[in-house]
Design an enzyme around this catalytic site. Structure first.
Site, PDB file in Angstrom:
ATOM      1  N   ASP A 112      -5.655   3.191 -11.415  1.00  0.00           N
ATOM      2  CA  ASP A 112      -4.675   4.054 -10.983  1.00  0.00           C
ATOM      3  C   ASP A 112      -5.135   5.257 -10.792  1.00  0.00           C
ATOM      4  O   ASP A 112      -4.198   6.231  -9.884  1.00  0.00           O
ATOM      5  CB  ASP A 112      -3.410   3.880 -11.846  1.00  0.00           C
ATOM      6  CG  ASP A 112      -2.796   2.412 -12.041  1.00  0.00           C
ATOM      7  OD1 ASP A 112      -3.097   1.792 -11.169  1.00  0.00           O
ATOM      8  OD2 ASP A 112      -2.289   2.321 -12.902  1.00  0.00           O
ATOM      9  N   ASP A 120       5.227   6.271   2.005  1.00  0.00           N
ATOM     10  CA  ASP A 120       5.459   7.282   0.650  1.00  0.00           C
ATOM     11  C   ASP A 120       5.973   8.356   0.600  1.00  0.00           C
ATOM     12  O   ASP A 120       5.846   9.449  -0.019  1.00  0.00           O
ATOM     13  CB  ASP A 120       3.885   7.187   0.026  1.00  0.00           C
ATOM     14  CG  ASP A 120       4.056   7.868  -1.390  1.00  0.00           C
ATOM     15  OD1 ASP A 120       4.908   7.474  -1.991  1.00  0.00           O
ATOM     16  OD2 ASP A 120       2.835   8.763  -1.696  1.00  0.00           O
ATOM     17  N   ASP A 134       7.520  -0.493  -0.945  1.00  0.00           N
ATOM     18  CA  ASP A 134       8.164   0.916  -1.340  1.00  0.00           C
ATOM     19  C   ASP A 134       9.157   1.102  -0.208  1.00  0.00           C
ATOM     20  O   ASP A 134       9.709   2.218  -0.088  1.00  0.00           O
ATOM     21  CB  ASP A 134       7.208   1.755  -1.481  1.00  0.00           C
ATOM     22  CG  ASP A 134       6.591   1.826  -2.924  1.00  0.00           C
ATOM     23  OD1 ASP A 134       6.697   1.231  -3.767  1.00  0.00           O
ATOM     24  OD2 ASP A 134       5.350   2.515  -3.006  1.00  0.00           O
TER      25      ASP A 134
END
Length: 381
Positions: free
Chosen positions: A362, A172, A210
């Site tokens: 989330d 990230d 990602d």
């Protein structure tokens, strides 16, 4: 961090992830706000004896990038294994379906709330479906046993587990999901132990969400090092278990242009039959299946490689498509997407998967990464 496309916040030892929307090639605005979820708890699984120490604390928040030597110095690309072929395996699966792990937050909630009026809907429409199992912590001493516990259970049922290794260094890019292995050499060793738990049965590996689409924050050298490790990871897993199917991060249809994403994917080994079965997209996102099918096919066209490469799509929350306003955090009006399946009826689309477990917040409807029954019920009804 701009709220636009894809990010994962790791919580505990197994976690889901969140993505949100973004425009193509917008200088990093493709990354989204933080999201966390725990799809399956693996802390209770057996610990594997190992000479390496067990990591019981969270991984380093700022793993060093500069310590990684160049990709040329770190590793050489081996000669392709003679057992590989460029043709797609037929049939793609001999198992009866996808494996549902018996331990997850949604199953815990269903068992604990038999009288809740939402229980029947959540149990049948969410808890009754298989979802991915995430491995987010760098724990060399236990990773082999934890992976083996899932793959052996799947093999015993004749079903295919979906595994998500998520421990790449600089995960990230220092954002809310920061962490991972302390360096690429440690990551390579962790992958070796991960692969040792795969067994010999069919398994789907969604390799490092990602890790490719969000790599623009890295320098060219750091990105090359990461991609070399990802290519190696695919080779190691497919050498350990020739029946393993490994898919690489294609982001989603609202992020990078297909040609740009494919160029990175090629560097990361996704075009090689030695390391890859294709790409995955829409992990924890909301883009429609039709948009993802078109996008994934465009990525595969740009990627090249053997004709057997395909794609898997996360359909867990995309039933109503992406919010028009770009909201990424537990947005209203979303719905479950297509049920997980290995039979899509769509050329070059190998599976629809629930990589994100629906109902895990989330961070707006509940604490990040926690199962939120009101959110789950809204998605499922």
């Amino acid at each position: 961090m701009a709220a636009a496309a894809s990010v994962v916040v790791a919580v505990g030892t197994a976690t889901g992830l969140l993505t949100a929307l973004g425009d193509d090639d917008d200088g990093g605005a493709g990354r989204a706000g933080p999201q966390a979820s725990r799809s399956v708890r693996l802390d209770a699984l057996p610990v594997s004896p190992s000479p390496s120490p067990s990591s019981t604390s969270p991984p380093s928040a700022e793993p060093s990038r500069s310590a990684s030597p160049s990709p040329t110095a770190r590793r050489a690309t081996p000669t392709p294994s003679p057992k590989r072929t460029s043709a797609r395996r037929e049939p793609r699966s001999t198992a009866t379906g996808l494996y549902r792990h018996p331990d997850s937050q949604v199953l815990d909630w269903v068992r604990a709330h038999p009288g809740d009026p939402r229980q029947d809907v959540i149990a049948s429409r969410i808890a009754g479906h298989p979802a991915a199992v995430w491995f987010t912590d760098h724990t060399p001493a236990t990773i082999t046993a934890r992976v083996r516990a899932v793959t052996s259970a799947g093999a015993a049922q004749g079903r295919v587990p979906v595994l998500v290794p998520y421990a790449i260094p600089d995960r990230d890019c220092g954002g809310h999901s920061e962490g991972g292995a302390p360096g690429l050499d440690a990551y390579d060793a962790w992958i070796d132990r991960f692969a040792a738990g795969l067994g010999s049965g069919e398994v789907i590996v969604v390799l490092e969400p990602d890790s490719v689409a969000q790599s623009e924050c890295l320098s060219a050298g750091e990105r090359a090092d990461r991609f070399a490790s990802l290519a190696r990871a695919g080779r190691v897993m497919k050498d350990a278990d020739p029946a393993a199917r490994v898919y690489y991060d294609a982001g989603h249809s609202g992020w990078h242009a297909p040609a740009k994403q494919a160029a990175w994917l090629k560097q990361a080994g996704a075009a090689s039959a030695d390391s890859s079965d294709g790409v995955f997209s829409n992990v924890s996102n909301f883009h429609t299946t039709a948009d993802e099918v078109a996008y994934d096919r465009a990525v595969l066209d740009s990627l090249g490689g053997p004709p057997g490469l395909g794609a898997v799509i996360d359909t867990s929350r995309n039933g109503n498509g992406a919010p028009a306003d770009g909201e990424w955090c537990d947005p209203d009006g979303r719905s479950l997407g297509r049920a997980p399946t290995l039979t899509t009826g769509m050329g070059r689309i190998d599976a629809y998967l629930w990589v994100k477990l629906p109902g895990e917040s989330d961070g707006c409807r509940g604490e990040p990464g926690t199962f939120t029954p009101s959110y789950a019920y809204d998605l499922a009804r």
